[in-house]
Design a protein around this motif. Structure first.
Motif, mmCIF file in Angstrom:
data_model
loop_
_atom_site.group_PDB
_atom_site.id
_atom_site.type_symbol
_atom_site.label_atom_id
_atom_site.label_comp_id
_atom_site.label_asym_id
_atom_site.label_seq_id
_atom_site.Cartn_x
_atom_site.Cartn_y
_atom_site.Cartn_z
ATOM 1 N N ILE A 62 0.874 -1.209 0.049
ATOM 2 C CA ILE A 62 0.115 -0.183 -0.055
ATOM 3 C C ILE A 62 1.023 1.392 0.243
ATOM 4 O O ILE A 62 0.660 2.110 -0.681
ATOM 5 N N TYR A 63 1.915 1.350 0.775
ATOM 6 C CA TYR A 63 2.728 2.436 1.033
ATOM 7 C C TYR A 63 3.392 2.425 -0.387
ATOM 8 O O TYR A 63 3.514 3.979 -0.776
ATOM 9 N N ASN A 64 4.113 1.649 -0.938
ATOM 10 C CA ASN A 64 4.618 2.061 -2.295
ATOM 11 C C ASN A 64 3.795 2.281 -3.114
ATOM 12 O O ASN A 64 4.173 3.097 -4.169
ATOM 13 N N GLY A 65 2.819 1.720 -3.172
ATOM 14 C CA GLY A 65 1.462 2.369 -4.243
ATOM 15 C C GLY A 65 1.112 3.577 -4.025
ATOM 16 O O GLY A 65 1.074 4.472 -5.123
ATOM 17 N N LYS A 66 0.912 4.219 -2.962
ATOM 18 C CA LYS A 66 0.514 5.398 -2.697
ATOM 19 C C LYS A 66 1.942 6.450 -3.104
ATOM 20 O O LYS A 66 1.294 7.369 -3.462
ATOM 21 N N CYS A 67 2.827 6.023 -2.979
ATOM 22 C CA CYS A 67 4.094 6.955 -3.190
ATOM 23 C C CYS A 67 4.346 7.148 -4.658
ATOM 24 O O CYS A 67 4.331 8.064 -5.196
ATOM 25 N N GLN A 97 -11.422 5.087 -8.561
ATOM 26 C CA GLN A 97 -12.350 4.300 -7.734
ATOM 27 C C GLN A 97 -11.990 2.805 -7.609
ATOM 28 O O GLN A 97 -12.039 2.127 -6.452
ATOM 29 N N ILE A 98 -11.384 2.334 -8.420
ATOM 30 C CA ILE A 98 -10.856 0.874 -8.200
ATOM 31 C C ILE A 98 -9.666 0.869 -7.182
ATOM 32 O O ILE A 98 -9.656 0.021 -6.353
ATOM 33 N N LEU A 99 -8.832 1.832 -7.433
ATOM 34 C CA LEU A 99 -7.774 2.054 -6.436
ATOM 35 C C LEU A 99 -8.326 2.127 -5.071
ATOM 36 O O LEU A 99 -7.737 1.668 -3.996
ATOM 37 N N GLU A 100 -9.269 3.061 -4.797
ATOM 38 C CA GLU A 100 -9.941 3.372 -3.477
ATOM 39 C C GLU A 100 -10.291 2.089 -3.059
ATOM 40 O O GLU A 100 -10.389 1.836 -1.793
ATOM 41 N N THR A 117 -10.272 -2.150 1.192
ATOM 42 C CA THR A 117 -9.994 -3.681 1.483
ATOM 43 C C THR A 117 -8.483 -3.994 2.329
ATOM 44 O O THR A 117 -8.806 -4.555 3.354
ATOM 45 N N SER A 118 -7.655 -3.300 1.683
ATOM 46 C CA SER A 118 -6.489 -3.434 2.470
ATOM 47 C C SER A 118 -6.232 -2.824 3.843
ATOM 48 O O SER A 118 -5.893 -3.419 4.671
ATOM 49 N N TYR A 119 -6.976 -1.446 3.908
ATOM 50 C CA TYR A 119 -6.942 -0.703 5.306
ATOM 51 C C TYR A 119 -7.692 -1.775 6.129
ATOM 52 O O TYR A 119 -7.483 -1.799 7.461
ATOM 53 N N ARG A 120 -8.912 -2.233 5.813
ATOM 54 C CA ARG A 120 -9.746 -3.284 6.626
ATOM 55 C C ARG A 120 -9.102 -4.465 7.116
ATOM 56 O O ARG A 120 -9.110 -4.766 8.271
ATOM 57 N N MET A 121 -8.323 -5.123 6.299
ATOM 58 C CA MET A 121 -7.491 -6.313 6.560
ATOM 59 C C MET A 121 -6.383 -5.833 7.635
ATOM 60 O O MET A 121 -6.165 -6.534 8.668
ATOM 61 N N LEU A 122 -5.782 -4.701 7.417
ATOM 62 C CA LEU A 122 -4.446 -4.460 8.384
ATOM 63 C C LEU A 122 -5.282 -3.761 9.820
ATOM 64 O O LEU A 122 -4.466 -4.053 10.746
ATOM 65 N N ILE A 123 -6.288 -3.159 9.768
ATOM 66 C CA ILE A 123 -6.865 -2.936 10.919
ATOM 67 C C ILE A 123 -7.446 -4.143 11.731
ATOM 68 O O ILE A 123 -7.054 -4.155 13.024
ATOM 69 N N LEU A 152 -4.376 4.941 13.255
ATOM 70 C CA LEU A 152 -3.843 5.613 12.117
ATOM 71 C C LEU A 152 -4.624 5.122 10.755
ATOM 72 O O LEU A 152 -4.927 5.619 9.655
ATOM 73 N N LEU A 153 -4.577 3.568 10.766
ATOM 74 C CA LEU A 153 -5.245 2.921 9.651
ATOM 75 C C LEU A 153 -6.748 3.220 9.577
ATOM 76 O O LEU A 153 -6.970 3.479 8.423
ATOM 77 N N THR A 154 -7.469 3.466 10.750
ATOM 78 C CA THR A 154 -8.621 4.032 10.469
ATOM 79 C C THR A 154 -8.878 5.245 9.968
ATOM 80 O O THR A 154 -9.663 5.530 9.078
ATOM 81 N N GLU A 155 -8.061 6.055 10.111
ATOM 82 C CA GLU A 155 -8.154 7.381 9.572
ATOM 83 C C GLU A 155 -7.924 7.451 8.307
ATOM 84 O O GLU A 155 -8.515 8.015 7.144
ATOM 85 N N ASN A 156 -6.793 6.540 7.639
ATOM 86 C CA ASN A 156 -6.853 6.231 6.076
ATOM 87 C C ASN A 156 -8.047 5.586 5.546
ATOM 88 O O ASN A 156 -8.259 6.088 4.441
ATOM 89 N N LEU A 157 -8.566 4.928 6.306
ATOM 90 C CA LEU A 157 -9.712 3.956 5.879
ATOM 91 C C LEU A 157 -10.895 5.179 5.541
ATOM 92 O O LEU A 157 -11.573 4.999 4.483
#
Length: 160
Positions: A7-12, A96-99, A104-110, A124-129
């Protein structure tokens, strides 16, 4: 860490190419939404950097990153379409596909951070979600506005 790195590398990668996406958009509302989206991406990256610090890790480069691949391949950042409507619709669709991937990624990490009792990480993950959910809704609204406002333009361009 593996999943957070993706997620981090994709966002960067997305942050680094956001200006091109904004410049590719012909619809002012879409440009403004992309600007807001980019601001949120930067905030999410900062939060993920806080997460790395909390768990005493550093971001690792990823050789295979689905988000980077979507941005590079699906947004066709190296080419522009002949019709502005195609660029605009592609941007709206793939953001929208990226979001949805991010949601899904943030939910799993949470779930994982709760299991490991990393309360600060969970916050922090919840804020990103929450930001990703807001951005998803923003681009749904932008798509509706674009399609209904410019339906005559869309019809005309689709015939040519």
């Amino acid at each position: 860490m593996h999943h957070l790195n993706r997620i981090y590398n994709g966002k960067c990668f997305l942050r680094d190419h956001a200006q091109h996406l904004e410049e590719s958009a012909s619809f002012k509302g879409l440009q403004l939404a992309l600007d807001e989206f980019t601001t949120d991406v930067k905030k999410q990256i900062q939060r993920m950097e806080e997460i790395y610090a909390l768990v005493k890790e550093k971001p690792a480069p990823e050789s295979c990153n689905p988000i980077r691949n979507i941005v590079k391949d699906e947004f066709c950042i190296d080419t522009n379409q002949d019709l502005p409507v195609l660029n605009d619709l592609d941007i709206m669709l793939y953001v929208q596909i990226l979001e949805h991937i991010n949601l899904t990624s943030y939910r799993m990490l949470i779930m994982l951070s709760k299991l490991l009792q990393y309360n600060d990480v969970t916050q922090l993950l919840t804020e990103n979600l929450d930001e990703s959910e807001d951005n998803d809704q923003l681009f749904v609204l932008i798509a509706k506005e674009y399609i209904t406002k410019d339906k005559e333009i869309l019809k005309k361009q689709s015939r040519t």
